[in-house]
Design a protein around this motif. Structure first.
Motif, mmCIF file in Angstrom:
data_model
loop_
_atom_site.group_PDB
_atom_site.id
_atom_site.type_symbol
_atom_site.label_atom_id
_atom_site.label_comp_id
_atom_site.label_asym_id
_atom_site.label_seq_id
_atom_site.Cartn_x
_atom_site.Cartn_y
_atom_site.Cartn_z
ATOM 1 N N GLY A 28 0.834 -1.199 0.000
ATOM 2 C CA GLY A 28 0.000 0.000 0.000
ATOM 3 C C GLY A 28 0.865 1.243 0.000
ATOM 4 O O GLY A 28 1.648 1.468 -0.910
ATOM 5 N N GLU A 29 0.752 2.055 1.040
ATOM 6 C CA GLU A 29 1.574 3.262 1.194
ATOM 7 C C GLU A 29 2.569 3.120 2.346
ATOM 8 O O GLU A 29 3.120 4.106 2.828
ATOM 9 N N GLN A 44 0.528 6.064 5.595
ATOM 10 C CA GLN A 44 -0.292 7.255 5.395
ATOM 11 C C GLN A 44 -1.662 6.995 5.997
ATOM 12 O O GLN A 44 -2.117 5.850 6.073
ATOM 13 N N SER A 46 -5.741 6.779 6.156
ATOM 14 C CA SER A 46 -6.645 6.200 5.150
ATOM 15 C C SER A 46 -7.109 7.247 4.146
ATOM 16 O O SER A 46 -7.247 6.951 2.963
ATOM 17 N N GLU A 47 -7.319 8.499 4.589
ATOM 18 C CA GLU A 47 -7.775 9.523 3.649
ATOM 19 C C GLU A 47 -6.697 9.905 2.627
ATOM 20 O O GLU A 47 -6.990 10.543 1.631
ATOM 21 N N ALA A 48 -5.459 9.474 2.865
ATOM 22 C CA ALA A 48 -4.368 9.729 1.907
ATOM 23 C C ALA A 48 -3.991 8.451 1.164
ATOM 24 O O ALA A 48 -2.933 8.385 0.545
ATOM 25 N N GLY A 49 -4.841 7.420 1.253
ATOM 26 C CA GLY A 49 -4.613 6.191 0.512
ATOM 27 C C GLY A 49 -3.868 5.112 1.263
ATOM 28 O O GLY A 49 -3.615 4.040 0.726
ATOM 29 N N GLY A 50 -3.508 5.353 2.507
ATOM 30 C CA GLY A 50 -2.793 4.363 3.297
ATOM 31 C C GLY A 50 -3.733 3.551 4.160
ATOM 32 O O GLY A 50 -4.957 3.685 4.097
ATOM 33 N N ASP A 51 -3.134 2.701 4.999
ATOM 34 C CA ASP A 51 -3.899 1.876 5.926
ATOM 35 C C ASP A 51 -3.805 2.389 7.359
ATOM 36 O O ASP A 51 -4.315 1.760 8.278
#
Length: 149
Positions: A28-29, A44, A46-51
């Protein structure tokens, strides 16, 4: 010296002061940084694409300043025979609203231990304010980023 972009040169510190951190992709990120046998995970939100499994690199940046200030304050206390119990440091940071993406401001608040004599407060703050990370921010290092073959 290695080339980064046309006309840019990567600074090369003397070998005796070089330190190394290796970073590898996880998923992921998320990335893992290996430092002297220690592992640090970054991710990152979750709103930035991470977990959201770990702090962001920017949060670790602010945390490095806060922990450096705490270390120096703690050393001051020990040097003067004072107990570190209750010593706390809080960092708050704000991101810039314009480009490039960066931290615009950091506020660091030191809470001394309850037993700190009033006449020692200013000296402890002066020592804590000269930690290595704070000094580095005031006199930024040369930074080179290169793409290896």
């Amino acid at each position: 010296m290695a080339q980064t972009t046309p006309g840019a040169v990567t600074p090369e510190p003397p070998d005796q002061v070089r330190n190394r951190i290796d970073v590898g992709y996880v998923a992921g990120e998320a990335y893992t940084a290996y430092v002297r046998g220690h592992r640090l995970l970054v991710d990152q939100p979750s709103e930035a694409g991470g977990d959201d499994t770990a702090p962001t690199p920017t949060e670790l940046f602010a945390a490095s300043l806060a922990t450096c200030v705490a270390f120096y304050a703690g050393r001051y206390l020990t040097r003067h025979g004072l107990d570190r119990t209750g010593l706390r440091v809080r960092a708050e940071f704000a991101m810039a609203t314009d480009r490039p993406a960066r931290v615009a401001a950091i506020r660091v608040a030191v809470t001394p231990p309850p037993g700190l004599p009033e006449q020692r407060r200013a000296a402890m703050l002066a020592v804590a304010s000269h930690c290595t990370v704070h000094n580095t921010l005031h006199q930024p290092p040369e930074i080179g980023i290169e793409l290896e073959p």
